[in-house]
Design a protein around this motif. Structure first.
Motif, PDB file in Angstrom:
ATOM      1  N   GLY A 149      47.005 -14.418  18.871  1.00  0.00           N
ATOM      2  CA  GLY A 149      45.835 -15.121  19.354  1.00  0.00           C
ATOM      3  C   GLY A 149      45.123 -14.402  20.471  1.00  0.00           C
ATOM      4  N   ARG A 150      45.858 -13.745  21.333  1.00  0.00           N
ATOM      5  CA  ARG A 150      45.224 -13.080  22.483  1.00  0.00           C
ATOM      6  C   ARG A 150      44.743 -11.672  22.147  1.00  0.00           C
ATOM      7  NH1 ARG A 150      47.952 -11.399  28.202  1.00  0.00           N
ATOM      8  NH2 ARG A 150      46.003 -10.944  29.318  1.00  0.00           N
ATOM      9  N   ALA A 151      45.461 -10.969  21.286  1.00  0.00           N
ATOM     10  CA  ALA A 151      45.104  -9.585  20.969  1.00  0.00           C
ATOM     11  C   ALA A 151      44.151  -9.465  19.789  1.00  0.00           C
ATOM     12  CB  ALA A 151      46.372  -8.776  20.675  1.00  0.00           C
ATOM     13  N   ALA A 152      43.896 -10.542  19.079  1.00  0.00           N
ATOM     14  CA  ALA A 152      43.148 -10.483  17.829  1.00  0.00           C
ATOM     15  C   ALA A 152      41.795  -9.768  17.912  1.00  0.00           C
ATOM     16  CB  ALA A 152      42.966 -11.892  17.273  1.00  0.00           C
ATOM     17  N   VAL A 180      45.742  -3.842  16.035  1.00  0.00           N
ATOM     18  CA  VAL A 180      46.253  -2.914  17.033  1.00  0.00           C
ATOM     19  C   VAL A 180      47.777  -2.914  17.029  1.00  0.00           C
ATOM     20  CG1 VAL A 180      46.264  -4.632  18.869  1.00  0.00           C
ATOM     21  CG2 VAL A 180      45.939  -2.226  19.458  1.00  0.00           C
ATOM     22  N   GLY A 181      48.370  -1.804  17.439  1.00  0.00           N
ATOM     23  CA  GLY A 181      49.816  -1.691  17.464  1.00  0.00           C
ATOM     24  C   GLY A 181      50.435  -2.119  18.776  1.00  0.00           C
ATOM     25  N   ALA A 182      51.767  -2.083  18.827  1.00  0.00           N
ATOM     26  CA  ALA A 182      52.501  -2.565  19.995  1.00  0.00           C
ATOM     27  C   ALA A 182      52.223  -1.774  21.270  1.00  0.00           C
ATOM     28  CB  ALA A 182      54.001  -2.590  19.689  1.00  0.00           C
ATOM     29  N   PRO A 230      43.250 -10.591  11.961  1.00  0.00           N
ATOM     30  CA  PRO A 230      42.733 -10.788  13.324  1.00  0.00           C
ATOM     31  C   PRO A 230      41.512 -11.702  13.369  1.00  0.00           C
ATOM     32  CG  PRO A 230      43.309  -8.488  12.990  1.00  0.00           C
ATOM     33  CD  PRO A 230      43.445  -9.156  11.655  1.00  0.00           C
ATOM     34  N   GLU A 231      40.628 -11.584  12.391  1.00  0.00           N
ATOM     35  CA  GLU A 231      39.433 -12.437  12.375  1.00  0.00           C
ATOM     36  C   GLU A 231      39.809 -13.911  12.249  1.00  0.00           C
ATOM     37  OE1 GLU A 231      39.993  -9.869  10.410  1.00  0.00           O
ATOM     38  OE2 GLU A 231      38.502  -8.358  11.021  1.00  0.00           O
TER      39      GLU A 231
END
Length: 289
Positions: A48-51, A56-58, A86-87
């Motif tokens: 939810g925060r990185a979407a 994206v990777g770790a 992600p969308e």
């Protein structure tokens, strides 16, 4: 930093941070992610925060989120993108924010919130995103159609902009993410157990970083801040405020916007799901400003 006379940037932060941070504490956010196919609270959090960053990777997420152990991040990322786009994660976050915030908002508050949204948009439009990748990614998210969804998004951009600046300030002052967390605990504002468990650091990693801070004179032998350590914490907070002030982050009429948002953020902070001693240091909205 004087607690009795906070900077305008810090006052503004106290009222937009809880609006953003409800997404970490209200159970409907985690439940919405489960409904979309993600199991496990942390999977929902990282997705939810990185979407807005995409698939994206770790390593990138660990760098931007800063205070999390890379091993904690790697348990979720990039595996989460096999279960949710992600969308779709962004869409779910915005829809849930509108639904949850509507429970804290009365009809008579809507006109002031509409005017406040216009002020928040002007703030976001004026931000400098240099070195602030997470804030820039959220700023690129198309606004939803709903008033409260748009307010949550604007507060999220402002929050991540300030958060990116806080990371810059911590690194500039020679702290790793773990060391920054340890000095936060040493202020007495949050318990080690809450920070260490939620951020995913092992006892050995914690002890090693703590010993390094003792060697540098930032902590004493009992794990408390020394005078040098307290000055370091103050300097980081002051730098965070100064970096925020470099962008026109404040609205044109900050006192009015702060008063309007304080009502909403105070109700959020009183909700049982919002822990008082929370690990991200979300304050109670200040009573003066």
């Amino acid at each position: 930093m004087s607690d009795t006379s906070p900077s305008p940037e810090r006052l503004f932060w106290t009222v937009f941070e809880p609006i953003h941070a409800i997404s970490y504490f209200h159970p409907d956010f985690a439940a919405a992610m489960v409904d979309k196919g993600l199991t496990g609270w942390w999977n929902g959090y990282f997705a939810g925060r990185a979407a807005p960053l995409g698939r994206v990777g770790a390593p990138a997420v660990a760098s931007l989120f800063f205070v999390f152990a890379p091993s904690r991040v790697a348990k979720a990322v990039p595996e989460v993108w096999r279960h949710i786009d992600p969308e779709k994660a962004v869409e779910t976050r915005l829809e849930t924010a509108d639904e949850v915030l509507s429970r804290f908002t009365s009809d008579h508050a809507l006109p002031d919130l509409r005017s406040t949204l216009a002020a928040l948009r002007r703030c976001v439009d004026g931000l400098d995103f240099g070195g602030r990748a997470l804030a820039a990614a959220w700023a690129d998210v198309p606004p939803p159609s709903t008033l409260l969804g748009q307010i949550w998004l604007a507060c999220t951009v402002l929050r991540e902009h300030r958060g990116d600046g806080h990371v810059i300030a911590s690194v500039e002052n020679g702290l790793t993410g773990l060391q920054a967390s340890i000095t936060h605990v040493a202020t007495g504002k949050v318990q080690r157990e809450r920070i260490q468990v939620t951020r995913g650091w092992s006892d050995e990693e914690w002890r090693t970083a703590e010993a390094e801070l003792v060697d540098r004179g930032i902590l004493d032998g009992s794990g408390a801040l020394t005078a040098r350590g307290a000055a370091l914490r103050d300097r980081i907070e002051e730098t965070t405020d100064r970096l925020a002030a470099r962008s026109p982050v404040l609205p044109e009429d900050p006192s009015w916007v702060i008063r309007v948002l304080r009502v909403l953020s105070a109700d959020i902070r009183r909700h049982p799901s919002f822990p008082d001693a929370n690990p991200i240091g979300v304050p109670h909205p200040m009573t003066k400003g």
